[in-house]
Write a protein that holds these residues in place. Structure first.
Motif, PDB file in Angstrom:
ATOM      1  N   ALA A  45       0.803  -1.080  -0.051  1.00  0.00           N
ATOM      2  CA  ALA A  45      -0.182  -0.049  -0.083  1.00  0.00           C
ATOM      3  C   ALA A  45       0.797   1.278  -0.099  1.00  0.00           C
ATOM      4  CB  ALA A  45      -0.940   0.084   1.271  1.00  0.00           C
ATOM      5  N   LEU A  46       1.887   1.273   0.710  1.00  0.00           N
ATOM      6  CA  LEU A  46       2.876   2.428   1.005  1.00  0.00           C
ATOM      7  C   LEU A  46       3.939   2.569  -0.472  1.00  0.00           C
ATOM      8  CD1 LEU A  46       4.015   2.255   4.593  1.00  0.00           C
ATOM      9  CD2 LEU A  46       2.300   3.835   3.469  1.00  0.00           C
ATOM     10  N   GLY A  47       3.959   1.390  -1.051  1.00  0.00           N
ATOM     11  CA  GLY A  47       5.061   1.374  -2.344  1.00  0.00           C
ATOM     12  C   GLY A  47       6.313   1.490  -2.031  1.00  0.00           C
ATOM     13  N   ILE A  48       6.678   0.871  -0.731  1.00  0.00           N
ATOM     14  CA  ILE A  48       8.111   1.201  -0.059  1.00  0.00           C
ATOM     15  C   ILE A  48       8.266  -0.088   0.815  1.00  0.00           C
ATOM     16  CG2 ILE A  48       7.806   2.557   1.768  1.00  0.00           C
ATOM     17  CD1 ILE A  48      10.363   3.795   1.003  1.00  0.00           C
ATOM     18  N   ARG A  49       9.594  -0.640   0.960  1.00  0.00           N
ATOM     19  CA  ARG A  49       9.916  -1.699   1.910  1.00  0.00           C
ATOM     20  C   ARG A  49      10.008  -0.953   3.092  1.00  0.00           C
ATOM     21  NH1 ARG A  49      14.737  -4.504   2.578  1.00  0.00           N
ATOM     22  NH2 ARG A  49      15.487  -3.383   0.700  1.00  0.00           N
ATOM     23  N   LEU A  50       9.581  -1.570   4.369  1.00  0.00           N
ATOM     24  CA  LEU A  50       9.783  -1.101   5.507  1.00  0.00           C
ATOM     25  C   LEU A  50      10.679  -1.893   6.511  1.00  0.00           C
ATOM     26  CD1 LEU A  50       5.940  -0.130   6.396  1.00  0.00           C
ATOM     27  CD2 LEU A  50       8.036   1.181   5.599  1.00  0.00           C
ATOM     28  N   LEU A  51      10.735  -3.430   6.197  1.00  0.00           N
ATOM     29  CA  LEU A  51      11.388  -4.216   7.092  1.00  0.00           C
ATOM     30  C   LEU A  51      12.581  -4.896   6.015  1.00  0.00           C
ATOM     31  CD1 LEU A  51       8.569  -5.873   9.046  1.00  0.00           C
ATOM     32  CD2 LEU A  51      10.105  -4.126   9.774  1.00  0.00           C
ATOM     33  N   ASN A  52      13.759  -5.164   6.781  1.00  0.00           N
ATOM     34  CA  ASN A  52      14.728  -5.921   6.270  1.00  0.00           C
ATOM     35  C   ASN A  52      14.769  -7.198   6.746  1.00  0.00           C
ATOM     36  OD1 ASN A  52      16.155  -4.231   4.390  1.00  0.00           O
ATOM     37  ND2 ASN A  52      16.967  -3.382   6.397  1.00  0.00           N
ATOM     38  N   ARG A  53      14.221  -8.387   5.882  1.00  0.00           N
ATOM     39  CA  ARG A  53      14.148  -9.922   6.661  1.00  0.00           C
ATOM     40  C   ARG A  53      15.213 -10.544   6.247  1.00  0.00           C
ATOM     41  NH1 ARG A  53       9.223  -7.830   4.126  1.00  0.00           N
ATOM     42  NH2 ARG A  53       7.257  -7.803   5.388  1.00  0.00           N
ATOM     43  N   THR A  54      15.576 -11.394   7.261  1.00  0.00           N
ATOM     44  CA  THR A  54      16.527 -12.407   6.965  1.00  0.00           C
ATOM     45  C   THR A  54      16.149 -13.676   7.712  1.00  0.00           C
ATOM     46  OG1 THR A  54      18.050 -12.098   8.738  1.00  0.00           O
ATOM     47  CG2 THR A  54      18.485 -10.941   7.012  1.00  0.00           C
ATOM     48  N   THR A  55      16.558 -14.996   7.671  1.00  0.00           N
ATOM     49  CA  THR A  55      16.250 -16.260   8.206  1.00  0.00           C
ATOM     50  C   THR A  55      16.172 -15.891   9.733  1.00  0.00           C
ATOM     51  OG1 THR A  55      18.229 -17.115   7.845  1.00  0.00           O
ATOM     52  CG2 THR A  55      16.444 -17.653   6.243  1.00  0.00           C
ATOM     53  N   ARG A  56      16.999 -15.028  10.284  1.00  0.00           N
ATOM     54  CA  ARG A  56      17.538 -14.872  11.636  1.00  0.00           C
ATOM     55  C   ARG A  56      17.044 -13.596  12.235  1.00  0.00           C
ATOM     56  NH1 ARG A  56      23.413 -17.825  12.721  1.00  0.00           N
ATOM     57  NH2 ARG A  56      23.053 -19.664  11.673  1.00  0.00           N
ATOM     58  N   SER A  57      16.651 -12.477  11.624  1.00  0.00           N
ATOM     59  CA  SER A  57      16.473 -11.299  12.038  1.00  0.00           C
ATOM     60  C   SER A  57      15.560 -10.488  11.272  1.00  0.00           C
ATOM     61  CB  SER A  57      17.986 -10.614  12.379  1.00  0.00           C
ATOM     62  OG  SER A  57      18.385 -10.179  11.154  1.00  0.00           O
ATOM     63  N   VAL A  58      15.032  -9.447  11.914  1.00  0.00           N
ATOM     64  CA  VAL A  58      14.177  -8.453  11.167  1.00  0.00           C
ATOM     65  C   VAL A  58      14.630  -7.182  11.717  1.00  0.00           C
ATOM     66  CG1 VAL A  58      11.863  -7.537  10.913  1.00  0.00           C
ATOM     67  CG2 VAL A  58      12.121 -10.136  11.028  1.00  0.00           C
ATOM     68  N   SER A  59      14.795  -6.402  10.831  1.00  0.00           N
ATOM     69  CA  SER A  59      15.216  -4.775  11.302  1.00  0.00           C
ATOM     70  C   SER A  59      14.493  -3.992  10.217  1.00  0.00           C
ATOM     71  CB  SER A  59      16.788  -4.744  11.309  1.00  0.00           C
ATOM     72  OG  SER A  59      17.072  -4.740   9.771  1.00  0.00           O
ATOM     73  N   PRO A  60      14.335  -2.718  10.723  1.00  0.00           N
ATOM     74  CA  PRO A  60      13.768  -1.706   9.793  1.00  0.00           C
ATOM     75  C   PRO A  60      14.616  -1.226   8.876  1.00  0.00           C
ATOM     76  CG  PRO A  60      14.176  -0.623  11.975  1.00  0.00           C
ATOM     77  CD  PRO A  60      14.413  -2.024  11.981  1.00  0.00           C
ATOM     78  N   THR A  61      14.100  -0.996   7.617  1.00  0.00           N
ATOM     79  CA  THR A  61      14.782  -0.096   6.546  1.00  0.00           C
ATOM     80  C   THR A  61      14.732   1.265   7.039  1.00  0.00           C
ATOM     81  OG1 THR A  61      12.718   0.565   5.255  1.00  0.00           O
ATOM     82  CG2 THR A  61      13.980  -1.608   5.035  1.00  0.00           C
ATOM     83  N   GLU A  62      15.610   2.216   6.166  1.00  0.00           N
ATOM     84  CA  GLU A  62      15.684   3.662   6.509  1.00  0.00           C
ATOM     85  C   GLU A  62      14.202   4.067   6.651  1.00  0.00           C
ATOM     86  OE1 GLU A  62      17.690   7.867   5.065  1.00  0.00           O
ATOM     87  OE2 GLU A  62      17.984   5.915   3.948  1.00  0.00           O
ATOM     88  N   ALA A  63      13.628   3.696   5.676  1.00  0.00           N
ATOM     89  CA  ALA A  63      12.040   4.232   5.398  1.00  0.00           C
ATOM     90  C   ALA A  63      11.181   3.498   6.850  1.00  0.00           C
ATOM     91  CB  ALA A  63      11.371   4.000   4.326  1.00  0.00           C
ATOM     92  N   GLY A  64      11.417   2.522   7.124  1.00  0.00           N
ATOM     93  CA  GLY A  64      10.749   1.863   8.276  1.00  0.00           C
ATOM     94  C   GLY A  64      11.150   2.543   9.508  1.00  0.00           C
ATOM     95  N   GLN A  65      12.439   2.761   9.613  1.00  0.00           N
ATOM     96  CA  GLN A  65      12.941   3.533  10.801  1.00  0.00           C
ATOM     97  C   GLN A  65      12.143   5.051  10.985  1.00  0.00           C
ATOM     98  OE1 GLN A  65      14.749   2.167  13.304  1.00  0.00           O
ATOM     99  NE2 GLN A  65      14.245   4.076  14.644  1.00  0.00           N
ATOM    100  N   ARG A  66      12.431   5.580   9.852  1.00  0.00           N
ATOM    101  CA  ARG A  66      11.601   7.004  10.119  1.00  0.00           C
ATOM    102  C   ARG A  66      10.119   6.999  10.289  1.00  0.00           C
ATOM    103  NH1 ARG A  66      13.954  10.753   4.989  1.00  0.00           N
ATOM    104  NH2 ARG A  66      16.066  10.529   5.264  1.00  0.00           N
ATOM    105  N   LEU A  67       9.489   6.109   9.775  1.00  0.00           N
ATOM    106  CA  LEU A  67       7.882   5.915   9.923  1.00  0.00           C
ATOM    107  C   LEU A  67       7.897   5.503  11.512  1.00  0.00           C
ATOM    108  CD1 LEU A  67       5.029   5.665   8.772  1.00  0.00           C
ATOM    109  CD2 LEU A  67       5.480   3.195   8.378  1.00  0.00           C
ATOM    110  N   LEU A  68       8.728   4.492  12.257  1.00  0.00           N
ATOM    111  CA  LEU A  68       8.582   4.124  13.298  1.00  0.00           C
ATOM    112  C   LEU A  68       8.525   5.376  14.276  1.00  0.00           C
ATOM    113  CD1 LEU A  68       8.088   1.686  15.168  1.00  0.00           C
ATOM    114  CD2 LEU A  68      10.547   1.553  15.259  1.00  0.00           C
ATOM    115  N   GLU A  69       9.667   6.160  14.106  1.00  0.00           N
ATOM    116  CA  GLU A  69       9.866   7.342  14.914  1.00  0.00           C
ATOM    117  C   GLU A  69       8.726   8.204  14.868  1.00  0.00           C
ATOM    118  OE1 GLU A  69      13.282   9.013  13.275  1.00  0.00           O
ATOM    119  OE2 GLU A  69      14.738   7.468  14.173  1.00  0.00           O
TER     120      GLU A  69
END
Length: 301
Positions: A45-69
Protein backbone atom coordinates in the motif's frame (compact mmCIF):
# COMPACT_ATOMS: atom_id res chain seq x y z
CA UNK A 1 -1.83 4.27 -3.12
CA UNK A 2 -3.86 1.29 -1.95
CA UNK A 3 -6.16 1.72 1.11
CA UNK A 4 -4.33 1.59 4.46
CA UNK A 5 -5.47 -0.22 7.59
CA UNK A 6 -4.48 1.70 10.72
CA UNK A 7 -4.02 -1.50 12.73
CA UNK A 8 -1.26 -2.46 10.26
CA UNK A 9 0.92 0.27 11.74
CA UNK A 10 0.52 -1.21 15.22
CA UNK A 11 1.51 -4.61 13.79
CA UNK A 12 4.59 -3.03 12.21
CA UNK A 13 5.61 -1.40 15.52
CA UNK A 14 5.06 -4.69 17.38
CA UNK A 15 7.34 -6.61 15.01
CA UNK A 16 10.16 -4.10 15.54
CA UNK A 17 9.66 -3.93 19.31
CA UNK A 18 9.59 -7.72 19.69
CA UNK A 19 12.49 -8.28 17.31
CA UNK A 20 10.70 -10.53 14.84
CA UNK A 21 7.48 -11.99 13.51
CA UNK A 22 7.36 -15.01 15.82
CA UNK A 23 7.70 -13.02 19.06
CA UNK A 24 5.20 -10.40 17.86
CA UNK A 25 2.76 -13.14 16.86
CA UNK A 26 3.01 -14.69 20.33
CA UNK A 27 2.42 -11.30 21.94
CA UNK A 28 -0.64 -10.61 19.78
CA UNK A 29 -2.04 -14.14 19.88
CA UNK A 30 -2.00 -14.67 16.12
CA UNK A 31 0.07 -16.64 13.63
CA UNK A 32 3.35 -15.43 12.13
CA UNK A 33 1.90 -15.90 8.66
CA UNK A 34 -0.97 -13.54 9.51
CA UNK A 35 1.50 -10.82 10.54
CA UNK A 36 3.56 -11.45 7.41
CA UNK A 37 0.47 -10.96 5.25
CA UNK A 38 -0.36 -7.73 7.10
CA UNK A 39 3.15 -6.39 6.55
CA UNK A 40 3.14 -7.37 2.88
CA UNK A 41 -0.14 -5.51 2.42
CA UNK A 42 1.19 -2.44 4.26
CA UNK A 43 4.39 -2.30 2.23
CA UNK A 44 2.41 -2.76 -0.98
CA UNK A 45 0.00 0.00 0.00
CA UNK A 46 2.86 2.39 0.80
CA UNK A 47 4.90 1.30 -2.20
CA UNK A 48 8.10 0.97 -0.17
CA UNK A 49 9.85 -1.72 1.87
CA UNK A 50 9.73 -1.15 5.64
CA UNK A 51 11.52 -4.24 6.95
CA UNK A 52 14.77 -6.01 6.16
CA UNK A 53 14.05 -9.71 6.60
CA UNK A 54 16.56 -12.52 6.95
CA UNK A 55 16.12 -16.07 8.22
CA UNK A 56 17.48 -14.95 11.61
CA UNK A 57 16.51 -11.32 12.12
CA UNK A 58 14.16 -8.50 11.23
CA UNK A 59 15.17 -4.83 11.22
CA UNK A 60 13.62 -1.64 9.87
CA UNK A 61 14.81 -0.13 6.61
CA UNK A 62 15.63 3.57 6.57
CA UNK A 63 12.04 4.27 5.55
CA UNK A 64 10.78 1.92 8.23
CA UNK A 65 12.87 3.60 10.92
CA UNK A 66 11.60 7.05 9.94
CA UNK A 67 8.02 5.80 9.97
CA UNK A 68 8.49 4.13 13.35
CA UNK A 69 9.88 7.35 14.90
CA UNK A 70 6.76 9.24 13.83
CA UNK A 71 4.37 6.41 14.65
CA UNK A 72 5.51 5.65 18.21
CA UNK A 73 4.15 8.85 19.83
CA UNK A 74 0.88 8.51 17.90
CA UNK A 75 0.42 4.88 18.97
CA UNK A 76 1.12 5.86 22.60
CA UNK A 77 -1.52 8.59 22.31
CA UNK A 78 -4.03 6.06 20.99
CA UNK A 79 -3.31 3.67 23.87
CA UNK A 80 -3.64 6.56 26.33
CA UNK A 81 -6.99 7.52 24.81
CA UNK A 82 -8.22 3.96 25.17
CA UNK A 83 -7.01 3.89 28.76
CA UNK A 84 -8.92 7.09 29.49
CA UNK A 85 -12.10 5.55 28.10
CA UNK A 86 -11.43 2.49 30.24
CA UNK A 87 -11.62 4.72 33.30
CA UNK A 88 -15.34 5.13 32.65
CA UNK A 89 -15.87 1.41 33.28
CA UNK A 90 -16.96 0.17 36.69
CA UNK A 91 -13.85 -2.02 36.94
CA UNK A 92 -10.37 -1.51 35.38
CA UNK A 93 -9.55 -3.71 32.42
CA UNK A 94 -6.86 -4.15 29.81
CA UNK A 95 -3.38 -5.66 29.89
CA UNK A 96 -0.43 -4.75 32.09
CA UNK A 97 3.03 -5.68 30.79
CA UNK A 98 5.82 -5.78 33.40
CA UNK A 99 9.52 -6.53 32.89
CA UNK A 100 11.44 -7.89 35.89
CA UNK A 101 14.48 -10.05 36.82
CA UNK A 102 13.72 -13.69 37.65
CA UNK A 103 14.27 -13.42 41.44
CA UNK A 104 11.77 -10.55 41.66
CA UNK A 105 9.31 -12.48 39.51
CA UNK A 106 9.66 -15.66 41.57
CA UNK A 107 9.30 -14.22 45.06
CA UNK A 108 7.59 -10.84 44.81
CA UNK A 109 5.89 -10.06 41.52
CA UNK A 110 4.07 -13.34 40.89
CA UNK A 111 2.44 -13.57 44.36
CA UNK A 112 1.38 -9.92 44.05
CA UNK A 113 0.05 -10.39 40.51
CA UNK A 114 -1.89 -13.55 41.39
CA UNK A 115 -3.72 -11.83 44.22
CA UNK A 116 -4.29 -8.71 42.11
CA UNK A 117 -5.88 -10.81 39.36
CA UNK A 118 -8.30 -12.26 41.90
CA UNK A 119 -9.31 -8.73 42.90
CA UNK A 120 -9.50 -7.40 39.32
CA UNK A 121 -10.70 -10.21 37.04
CA UNK A 122 -10.92 -7.95 33.95
CA UNK A 123 -7.20 -7.11 33.98
CA UNK A 124 -4.68 -9.30 32.16
CA UNK A 125 -1.03 -9.34 33.23
CA UNK A 126 1.99 -10.26 31.13
CA UNK A 127 5.23 -10.71 33.08
CA UNK A 128 8.51 -10.97 31.15
CA UNK A 129 11.48 -12.28 33.12
CA UNK A 130 14.59 -10.38 32.01
CA UNK A 131 17.62 -9.18 33.96
CA UNK A 132 18.94 -6.92 31.19
CA UNK A 133 18.56 -3.15 31.50
CA UNK A 134 16.04 -2.04 28.87
CA UNK A 135 13.96 0.98 27.88
CA UNK A 136 10.53 -0.11 29.13
CA UNK A 137 8.74 2.61 27.16
CA UNK A 138 10.39 1.67 23.88
CA UNK A 139 9.69 -2.02 24.50
CA UNK A 140 6.03 -1.44 25.28
CA UNK A 141 6.03 -2.23 29.02
CA UNK A 142 3.85 -0.45 31.54
CA UNK A 143 6.38 -0.96 34.34
CA UNK A 144 9.66 -2.60 35.22
CA UNK A 145 11.29 -3.98 38.35
CA UNK A 146 14.94 -3.52 39.26
CA UNK A 147 17.19 -3.83 42.30
CA UNK A 148 17.87 -0.54 44.04
CA UNK A 149 16.69 2.91 43.08
CA UNK A 150 19.29 3.82 40.44
CA UNK A 151 16.86 4.48 37.61
CA UNK A 152 16.39 7.06 34.89
CA UNK A 153 15.29 10.47 36.12
CA UNK A 154 12.03 10.34 34.18
CA UNK A 155 10.85 7.28 36.13
CA UNK A 156 8.78 7.01 39.30
CA UNK A 157 10.07 4.26 41.60
CA UNK A 158 8.16 2.58 44.41
CA UNK A 159 9.53 -0.04 46.86
CA UNK A 160 8.24 -3.50 45.99
CA UNK A 161 8.18 -6.18 48.68
CA UNK A 162 10.13 -6.46 51.94
CA UNK A 163 13.86 -5.65 52.29
CA UNK A 164 16.15 -8.22 50.71
CA UNK A 165 18.86 -10.34 52.30
CA UNK A 166 21.57 -12.50 50.78
CA UNK A 167 22.56 -15.75 52.51
CA UNK A 168 25.61 -17.98 52.11
CA UNK A 169 24.58 -21.64 52.08
CA UNK A 170 25.97 -25.10 51.49
CA UNK A 171 24.69 -28.64 51.89
CA UNK A 172 25.51 -30.62 55.06
CA UNK A 173 27.41 -33.07 52.84
CA UNK A 174 29.64 -30.31 51.45
CA UNK A 175 30.38 -28.96 54.94
CA UNK A 176 31.24 -32.45 56.19
CA UNK A 177 33.73 -32.91 53.35
CA UNK A 178 35.27 -29.42 53.25
CA UNK A 179 34.61 -27.79 56.62
CA UNK A 180 32.66 -24.65 57.53
CA UNK A 181 34.13 -21.19 56.89
CA UNK A 182 34.14 -18.95 59.97
CA UNK A 183 34.85 -15.64 58.21
CA UNK A 184 34.55 -14.37 54.62
CA UNK A 185 38.31 -14.73 54.14
CA UNK A 186 37.92 -18.49 54.76
CA UNK A 187 35.99 -18.78 51.47
CA UNK A 188 39.32 -18.63 49.65
CA UNK A 189 40.08 -22.20 48.71
CA UNK A 190 36.44 -23.29 48.93
CA UNK A 191 34.47 -24.33 45.86
CA UNK A 192 32.11 -21.37 45.48
CA UNK A 193 29.31 -21.45 42.90
CA UNK A 194 29.74 -18.37 40.78
CA UNK A 195 26.99 -16.54 38.90
CA UNK A 196 27.40 -14.39 35.81
CA UNK A 197 25.12 -11.45 34.95
CA UNK A 198 23.60 -11.20 31.43
CA UNK A 199 26.10 -8.44 30.65
CA UNK A 200 29.00 -10.81 31.35
CA UNK A 201 30.27 -9.64 34.74
CA UNK A 202 30.52 -12.06 37.66
CA UNK A 203 28.55 -11.51 40.85
CA UNK A 204 30.73 -10.45 43.78
CA UNK A 205 29.87 -11.41 47.36
CA UNK A 206 29.63 -8.59 49.90
CA UNK A 207 29.82 -9.03 53.67
CA UNK A 208 29.22 -6.52 56.47
CA UNK A 209 29.88 -7.09 60.17
CA UNK A 210 30.11 -4.19 62.58
CA UNK A 211 32.02 -1.50 60.71
CA UNK A 212 33.85 -3.95 58.45
CA UNK A 213 32.84 -4.21 54.80
CA UNK A 214 34.38 -6.99 52.69
CA UNK A 215 33.79 -7.77 49.02
CA UNK A 216 34.98 -11.07 47.56
CA UNK A 217 35.22 -12.33 43.98
CA UNK A 218 34.41 -16.03 44.57
CA UNK A 219 36.39 -18.81 42.94
CA UNK A 220 35.02 -22.19 42.00
CA UNK A 221 34.64 -24.81 39.28
CA UNK A 222 31.00 -24.09 38.44
CA UNK A 223 29.59 -20.84 36.97
CA UNK A 224 25.87 -20.44 36.24
CA UNK A 225 23.61 -17.62 35.03
CA UNK A 226 20.62 -17.95 37.37
CA UNK A 227 19.96 -18.06 41.10
CA UNK A 228 17.81 -21.16 40.61
CA UNK A 229 20.76 -23.05 39.13
CA UNK A 230 23.07 -21.76 41.86
CA UNK A 231 20.67 -23.07 44.50
CA UNK A 232 20.32 -26.37 42.64
CA UNK A 233 24.10 -26.80 42.65
CA UNK A 234 24.32 -26.07 46.39
CA UNK A 235 21.60 -28.64 47.12
CA UNK A 236 23.60 -31.17 45.09
CA UNK A 237 26.66 -30.56 47.27
CA UNK A 238 28.63 -28.87 44.49
CA UNK A 239 29.79 -25.90 46.55
CA UNK A 240 28.88 -22.79 48.51
CA UNK A 241 26.14 -20.55 47.11
CA UNK A 242 25.26 -16.86 47.53
CA UNK A 243 21.51 -16.42 46.97
CA UNK A 244 18.58 -14.39 48.20
CA UNK A 245 17.08 -15.66 51.46
CA UNK A 246 13.77 -16.19 49.62
CA UNK A 247 15.35 -18.98 47.56
CA UNK A 248 17.04 -20.77 50.45
CA UNK A 249 14.70 -20.30 53.43
CA UNK A 250 12.60 -23.46 53.09
CA UNK A 251 15.68 -25.59 52.37
CA UNK A 252 17.44 -24.22 55.47
CA UNK A 253 14.37 -24.94 57.60
CA UNK A 254 14.21 -28.50 56.22
CA UNK A 255 17.91 -29.13 56.86
CA UNK A 256 18.83 -29.55 53.21
CA UNK A 257 21.05 -26.46 53.40
CA UNK A 258 23.04 -24.82 56.19
CA UNK A 259 23.39 -21.04 56.43
CA UNK A 260 27.01 -19.93 56.78
CA UNK A 261 28.52 -16.65 57.97
CA UNK A 262 25.13 -15.39 59.19
CA UNK A 263 26.78 -12.72 61.37
CA UNK A 264 28.14 -11.13 58.21
CA UNK A 265 24.77 -10.91 56.43
CA UNK A 266 22.94 -7.59 56.15
CA UNK A 267 19.67 -6.23 54.82
CA UNK A 268 19.71 -4.84 51.29
CA UNK A 269 17.48 -2.34 49.48
CA UNK A 270 14.06 -3.37 48.23
CA UNK A 271 13.18 -4.29 44.73
CA UNK A 272 11.69 -1.21 43.08
CA UNK A 273 8.81 -1.09 40.62
CA UNK A 274 9.22 1.84 38.25
CA UNK A 275 7.12 3.45 35.52
CA UNK A 276 7.30 6.62 33.38
CA UNK A 277 6.30 9.86 35.03
CA UNK A 278 5.70 11.63 31.73
CA UNK A 279 2.42 9.86 31.06
CA UNK A 280 -0.62 9.16 33.15
CA UNK A 281 -0.94 5.49 34.11
CA UNK A 282 -3.98 3.62 32.88
CA UNK A 283 -6.85 2.74 35.20
CA UNK A 284 -5.49 -0.83 35.41
CA UNK A 285 -1.99 0.43 36.27
CA UNK A 286 -3.33 2.79 38.93
CA UNK A 287 -5.33 -0.07 40.47
CA UNK A 288 -2.18 -2.22 40.48
CA UNK A 289 -0.16 0.53 42.19
CA UNK A 290 -2.84 1.04 44.85
CA UNK A 291 -3.04 -2.71 45.40
CA UNK A 292 0.76 -2.92 45.74
CA UNK A 293 0.91 -0.08 48.27
CA UNK A 294 -1.58 -1.83 50.59
CA UNK A 295 -0.27 -5.38 50.10
CA UNK A 296 0.57 -7.40 53.23
CA UNK A 297 3.99 -8.83 52.39
CA UNK A 298 4.50 -10.43 55.79
CA UNK A 299 1.39 -12.57 55.31
CA UNK A 300 2.97 -13.99 52.13
CA UNK A 301 6.27 -15.04 53.75
Amino acid sequence: MNPLRLDSFDVFASIIRCGGFRAAALERGVSSSALSQTMNALEEALGIRLLNRTTRSVSPTEAGQRLLERLSPALRDIRRAIAEIDELRDSPSGTLRINAPAPAVDHVLCPLAFDFMDAYPDVKIEIISDAAVIDIVERGFDAGVRFGKQLAQDMIALPLGPPLRYVIVASPDYIERHGEPQAPQDLVGHDCIRRRFPGGTLVTWRFIEGGEDIEIAPEGRLTVSSAQNELQAALAGRGIAHVFDDYARTHIQAGRLVELLSDWSSALPHWFLYYPNRRLPSAAMRAFLDFMRSYDWQARR
